[in-house]
Design a protein around this motif. Structure first.
Motif, PDB file in Angstrom:
ATOM      1  N   MET A 286       0.778  -1.036   0.203  1.00 47.03           N
ATOM      2  CA  MET A 286       0.110  -0.067  -0.021  1.00 47.03           C
ATOM      3  C   MET A 286       0.707   1.384  -0.095  1.00 47.03           C
ATOM      4  N   THR A 287       0.507   2.062  -0.895  1.00 45.47           N
ATOM      5  CA  THR A 287       1.393   3.432  -0.917  1.00 45.47           C
ATOM      6  C   THR A 287       0.160   4.404  -0.738  1.00 45.47           C
ATOM      7  N   THR A 288       0.880   5.643  -0.019  1.00 44.68           N
ATOM      8  CA  THR A 288       0.155   6.921   0.147  1.00 44.68           C
ATOM      9  C   THR A 288       0.371   7.773  -0.972  1.00 44.68           C
ATOM     10  N   HIS A 289      -0.514   8.510  -1.550  1.00 46.53           N
ATOM     11  CA  HIS A 289      -0.311   9.408  -2.644  1.00 46.53           C
ATOM     12  C   HIS A 289      -0.901  10.976  -1.974  1.00 46.53           C
ATOM     13  N   GLU A 290      -0.051  11.922  -2.264  1.00 49.47           N
ATOM     14  CA  GLU A 290      -0.289  13.263  -1.884  1.00 49.47           C
ATOM     15  C   GLU A 290      -0.932  13.978  -3.136  1.00 49.47           C
ATOM     16  N   LEU A 291      -2.198  14.301  -3.450  1.00 47.52           N
ATOM     17  CA  LEU A 291      -2.586  14.958  -4.349  1.00 47.52           C
ATOM     18  C   LEU A 291      -3.479  15.826  -4.151  1.00 47.52           C
ATOM     19  N   LYS A 292      -3.631  16.821  -5.123  1.00 48.60           N
ATOM     20  CA  LYS A 292      -4.310  18.123  -5.078  1.00 48.60           C
ATOM     21  C   LYS A 292      -5.958  17.504  -5.528  1.00 48.60           C
ATOM     22  N   LEU A 293      -6.984  18.249  -5.097  1.00 48.23           N
ATOM     23  CA  LEU A 293      -8.416  18.004  -5.019  1.00 48.23           C
ATOM     24  C   LEU A 293      -9.198  19.409  -5.404  1.00 48.23           C
ATOM     25  N   ASP A 294      -9.552  19.582  -6.551  1.00 48.83           N
ATOM     26  CA  ASP A 294     -10.411  20.681  -6.790  1.00 48.83           C
ATOM     27  C   ASP A 294     -11.429  21.067  -5.902  1.00 48.83           C
ATOM     28  N   ILE A 295     -11.633  22.331  -5.386  1.00 44.09           N
ATOM     29  CA  ILE A 295     -12.457  22.544  -4.216  1.00 44.09           C
ATOM     30  C   ILE A 295     -13.787  22.062  -4.725  1.00 44.09           C
ATOM     31  N   LYS A 296     -14.383  22.270  -5.961  1.00 42.37           N
ATOM     32  CA  LYS A 296     -15.510  21.952  -6.447  1.00 42.37           C
ATOM     33  C   LYS A 296     -16.085  20.709  -6.319  1.00 42.37           C
ATOM     34  N   TYR A 297     -15.210  19.648  -6.088  1.00 37.64           N
ATOM     35  CA  TYR A 297     -15.263  18.238  -5.833  1.00 37.64           C
ATOM     36  C   TYR A 297     -15.061  18.007  -4.243  1.00 37.64           C
ATOM     37  N   PHE A 298     -14.538  18.691  -3.527  1.00 39.16           N
ATOM     38  CA  PHE A 298     -13.936  18.479  -2.289  1.00 39.16           C
ATOM     39  C   PHE A 298     -14.991  18.094  -1.337  1.00 39.16           C
ATOM     40  N   ASP A 299     -16.135  18.796  -1.064  1.00 40.25           N
ATOM     41  CA  ASP A 299     -17.124  18.395  -0.251  1.00 40.25           C
ATOM     42  C   ASP A 299     -17.950  17.100  -0.783  1.00 40.25           C
ATOM     43  N   ASP A 300     -18.034  16.970  -1.946  1.00 34.98           N
ATOM     44  CA  ASP A 300     -18.966  15.983  -2.525  1.00 34.98           C
ATOM     45  C   ASP A 300     -17.831  14.491  -2.115  1.00 34.98           C
ATOM     46  N   VAL A 301     -16.394  14.577  -2.316  1.00 33.56           N
ATOM     47  CA  VAL A 301     -15.600  13.511  -1.835  1.00 33.56           C
ATOM     48  C   VAL A 301     -15.845  13.292  -0.337  1.00 33.56           C
ATOM     49  N   LYS A 302     -15.826  14.280   0.381  1.00 34.53           N
ATOM     50  CA  LYS A 302     -15.933  14.227   1.875  1.00 34.53           C
ATOM     51  C   LYS A 302     -17.107  13.648   2.461  1.00 34.53           C
ATOM     52  N   SER A 303     -18.189  13.856   1.927  1.00 37.78           N
ATOM     53  CA  SER A 303     -19.393  13.251   1.983  1.00 37.78           C
ATOM     54  C   SER A 303     -19.513  11.817   1.554  1.00 37.78           C
ATOM     55  N   GLY A 304     -18.862  11.420   0.448  1.00 36.88           N
ATOM     56  CA  GLY A 304     -19.033  10.181  -0.139  1.00 36.88           C
ATOM     57  C   GLY A 304     -19.895  10.384  -1.160  1.00 36.88           C
ATOM     58  N   LYS A 305     -20.447  11.535  -1.666  1.00 31.62           N
ATOM     59  CA  LYS A 305     -21.356  11.491  -2.796  1.00 31.62           C
ATOM     60  C   LYS A 305     -20.735  11.074  -4.046  1.00 31.62           C
ATOM     61  N   LYS A 306     -19.348  11.704  -4.292  1.00 29.75           N
ATOM     62  CA  LYS A 306     -18.613  11.360  -5.236  1.00 29.75           C
ATOM     63  C   LYS A 306     -17.464  10.424  -4.756  1.00 29.75           C
ATOM     64  N   ASN A 307     -17.732   9.352  -5.433  1.00 31.63           N
ATOM     65  CA  ASN A 307     -16.893   8.109  -5.009  1.00 31.63           C
ATOM     66  C   ASN A 307     -15.934   7.632  -5.805  1.00 31.63           C
ATOM     67  N   PHE A 308     -15.332   8.527  -6.725  1.00 31.15           N
ATOM     68  CA  PHE A 308     -14.358   8.071  -7.879  1.00 31.15           C
ATOM     69  C   PHE A 308     -13.783   9.498  -8.039  1.00 31.15           C
ATOM     70  N   GLU A 309     -12.358   9.124  -8.308  1.00 26.56           N
ATOM     71  CA  GLU A 309     -11.287  10.105  -8.955  1.00 26.56           C
ATOM     72  C   GLU A 309     -10.920   9.787 -10.227  1.00 26.56           C
ATOM     73  N   ILE A 310     -10.572  10.705 -11.186  1.00 25.94           N
ATOM     74  CA  ILE A 310     -10.039  10.928 -12.464  1.00 25.94           C
ATOM     75  C   ILE A 310      -8.686  11.053 -12.292  1.00 25.94           C
ATOM     76  N   ARG A 311      -7.808  10.125 -12.553  1.00 32.09           N
ATOM     77  CA  ARG A 311      -6.272  10.582 -12.417  1.00 32.09           C
ATOM     78  C   ARG A 311      -5.407   9.953 -13.515  1.00 32.09           C
ATOM     79  N   LYS A 312      -4.328  10.907 -13.730  1.00 25.90           N
ATOM     80  CA  LYS A 312      -3.561  10.413 -14.581  1.00 25.90           C
ATOM     81  C   LYS A 312      -2.672   9.278 -13.746  1.00 25.90           C
ATOM     82  N   ASN A 313      -2.542   8.030 -14.775  1.00 25.28           N
ATOM     83  CA  ASN A 313      -2.047   7.000 -13.874  1.00 25.28           C
ATOM     84  C   ASN A 313      -0.393   6.920 -14.025  1.00 25.28           C
TER      85      ASN A 313
END
Length: 149
Positions: A1-28
Motif C-alpha cells: 500500500m502506498t500513500t499518494h499526496e494529490l490536489k483535489l479541486d474545491i468544487k469536488y472536495f465536499d462531495d468526496v468528503k461526504s461520499g457523494k462522489k466516490n471516484f477520482e479520475i487521475r493520470k496513472n
C-alpha cells in the motif's frame, strides 16, 4: 500500500468528503493499486480559481475561515483541508468504454466485478468538464474511492 499526496479541486472536495462522489479520475503516472491511500488536499483549480478571482494553486482552508481568517492561502500546503480516501477499484480506459457501450449513462448506477458501484453519468460529467470528451485518456484511470478516517 502506498500513500499518494494529490490536489483535489474545491468544487469536488465536499462531495468526496461526504461520499457523494466516490471516484477520482487521475493520470496513472503513480501506478495506483487497490488499497492505496490518497491524501487529497483541497485547492482552487483553474476553473474554480477563475470563478473566485484567485490565482491558481491556492489551497482551501475551511478551518481558518471558521476562525475568521481569509480562507485562501497561497500554496501553504500544511494548512490545506485534507481528505484521506482508499482506492477500492481501478477502471482502465478500455473498461470505461466497455461500460459506456454496455450500460449507457441513463441506466443508473453500475457495479463492477469487485463491487464498486458508481454512476457513469457522473463520471462522464467530470470527463467532459476536464477533457471535453466522453473518452478516458489512455494514460488515465478511474479510481473507485471510499473515505477513511
Amino acid at each position: 500500500m502506498t500513500t499518494h499526496e494529490l490536489k483535489l479541486d474545491i468544487k469536488y472536495f465536499d462531495d468526496v468528503k461526504s461520499g457523494k462522489k466516490n471516484f477520482e479520475i487521475r493520470k496513472n503516472d503513480r501506478d495506483f493499486q487497490v488499497g492505496d491511500v490518497l491524501e487529497l488536499k483541497a485547492y482552487a483549480g483553474r476553473e474554480s480559481a477563475t470563478e473566485e478571482s484567485l490565482d491558481i494553486d491556492y489551497v482551501w482552508t475551511q478551518h481558518l475561515y471558521e476562525e475568521g481568517y481569509d480562507v485562501w492561502e497561497n500554496c501553504e500546503e500544511e494548512l490545506a483541508d485534507i481528505i484521506k480516501v482508499k482506492v477500492t477499484d481501478i477502471i482502465l480506459p478500455k473498461a470505461w468504454w466497455s461500460i459506456l457501450n454496455k450500460f449507457g449513462i441513463n441506466n443508473g448506477p453500475v457495479m463492477t466485478k469487485s463491487g464498486f458501484m458508481f454512476s457513469p453519468k457522473e463520471v462522464l460529467t467530470v470527463l467532459e468538464g476536464y477533457f471535453s470528451t466522453d473518452r478516458l485518456p489512455d494514460d488515465y484511470v478511474i479510481l473507485g474511492i471510499e473515505v477513511v478516517e
